[in-house]
Design an enzyme around this catalytic site. Structure first.
Site, PDB file in Angstrom:
ATOM      1  N   GLU A 164       0.829  -1.300  -0.129  1.00 42.71           N
ATOM      2  CA  GLU A 164      -0.151  -0.018   0.091  1.00 42.71           C
ATOM      3  C   GLU A 164       0.986   1.176   0.054  1.00 42.71           C
ATOM      4  O   GLU A 164       0.920   1.879   0.881  1.00 42.71           O
ATOM      5  CB  GLU A 164      -0.946   0.168   1.034  1.00 42.71           C
ATOM      6  CG  GLU A 164      -1.945  -1.184   0.936  1.00 42.71           C
ATOM      7  CD  GLU A 164      -3.028  -1.097   1.982  1.00 42.71           C
ATOM      8  OE1 GLU A 164      -2.569  -0.261   2.900  1.00 42.71           O
ATOM      9  OE2 GLU A 164      -3.901  -1.735   1.980  1.00 42.71           O
ATOM     10  N   GLU A 271      -5.058  -8.540  -0.242  1.00 35.83           N
ATOM     11  CA  GLU A 271      -5.494  -8.752   1.067  1.00 35.83           C
ATOM     12  C   GLU A 271      -7.063  -8.647   0.761  1.00 35.83           C
ATOM     13  O   GLU A 271      -7.792  -7.672  -0.374  1.00 35.83           O
ATOM     14  CB  GLU A 271      -5.128  -7.289   1.409  1.00 35.83           C
ATOM     15  CG  GLU A 271      -3.586  -7.229   2.211  1.00 35.83           C
ATOM     16  CD  GLU A 271      -3.568  -5.099   2.298  1.00 35.83           C
ATOM     17  OE1 GLU A 271      -4.253  -5.937   3.575  1.00 35.83           O
ATOM     18  OE2 GLU A 271      -2.319  -5.621   3.484  1.00 35.83           O
TER      19      GLU A 271
END
Length: 340
Positions: A164, A271
């Site tokens: 991220e 995820e």
């Protein structure tokens, strides 16, 4: 969000990666090549560097690998911190930390499972952004060159470049990613490389936010997997127990699936997670069905998350005193040996 704790076509590069000691190939109609879970712990206490091993942070135990591989999973996304692996920017890797990573990879490999080596740093090193004078792209490339020396050419290790990344410009982030890809290939590594995008790596926003820039990446090995994350609460943050309606869940993934098809690219859902609320657990069937039905572009997935340090975390797959969590019960039909 991790700021908190029809008959698919199999590309030749996937078949090659699985040959000769690689992962057992699942029946194409049942699942992606890679199906697994994030095992958290090694990136805990990121505010304590390097931190005390076994107290501030720890690596997954063999029993965790045993439970999930026995269930039919074959992939673990292992979150680690850059600063613990490489205490000095562009300096040597820490031998003890590298040994911990190596031991986990070896144990997973002995159980015919792959490891996604995930640098869980949000695009930063000691708080400084990759691509700035303090942490130039060359330093990011240096990390991956060194990791390639350790794990290059091991078909059981996938390189998760960065979790991220919080860069503000996809074009600038593309330059950092390209530097890392070039460093990995120059060092002789032929591993699969997972490429994340800015904007919390959201699958719902990837095509517009990251697609134009990251589609320009070049890999001589053609082994890039574009990694996205997706959560199914109202704002897609992964911070709430409530969730959207089951018929809306796939809508979050479909723009990225379409982008992968349009760009002849391959993706990885690094995820995703839902709470134990029954209406949320119901989302897992359409989500995993969508990935399975588009396995020509979706190469795999790792659920967020598991590990004993999570306690009673709403998304956890960690068994409750030996009993499957509701989410695990919903996932099992999509694993090797499962029926759906």
């Amino acid at each position: 969000m991790t700021a908190f704790p029809s008959s698919p076509r199999w590309p030749a590069w996937v078949l090659g990666a699985l040959a000769g000691g690689g992962l057992a190939l699942a029946a194409p109609a049942t699942a992606q090549t890679y199906r697994g879970v994030n095992l958290a712990g090694a990136a805990y206490s990121s505010n304590k560097l390097p931190g005390r091993y076994g107290y501030d942070y720890l690596y997954p135990k063999p029993a965790e690998v045993d439970y999930f591989t026995q269930a039919g999973m074959n992939t673990f996304r292992l979150s680690v911190l850059w600063e613990r692996l490489q205490p000095t920017l562009s300096g040597p890797l820490d031998e003890k930390e590298l040994q911990r990573v190596s031991q986990f990879i070896a144990y997973a490999q002995a159980h015919n499972a792959a490891t996604v080596l995930d640098i869980h740093n949000y695009g930063r090193y000691r708080g400084q952004e990759v691509g700035t004078p303090g942490v130039p792209d060359a330093a990011f490339a240096d990390l991956w060159a060194r990791l390639t020396q350790a794990f290059g050419n091991n078909t059981h290790v996938l390189f998760g470049l960065m979790n991220e990344p919080q860069q503000h410009d996809a074009g600038a982030w593309k330059d950092a990613v390209q530097a890392a890809i070039d460093a990995i290939r120059k060092a002789g590594g032929h591993n699969l490389i997972l490429v994340p995008g800015i904007g919390w790596d959201g699958g719902h926003s990837f095509a517009k936010l990251n697609g134009p820039a990251l589609s320009q990446l070049h890999d001589p090995d053609n082994k890039l997997l574009y990694e996205v994350h997706e959560y199914f609460d109202a704002d897609a943050s992964g911070t709430k127990a409530d969730c959207i309606a089951p018929d809306k869940a796939v809508d979050r993934l479909r723009p990225f699936t379409d982008w992968l098809h349009a760009n002849h690219a391959r993706g990885f859902l690094g995820e995703f997670g839902v709470s134990r609320q029954p209406e949320c657990v119901k989302l897992l069937d359409p989500i995993l069905s969508h990935l399975r039905d588009n396995a020509d572009v979706w190469t795999g997935w790792t659920y967020w998350a598991a590990g004993p340090l999570w306690g009673n975390y709403m998304f956890t797959l960690e068994p409750d005193h030996g009993t499957d969590r509701p989410q695990m019960t919903a996932i099992r039909p999509f694993l090797a040996g499962g029926t759906h």
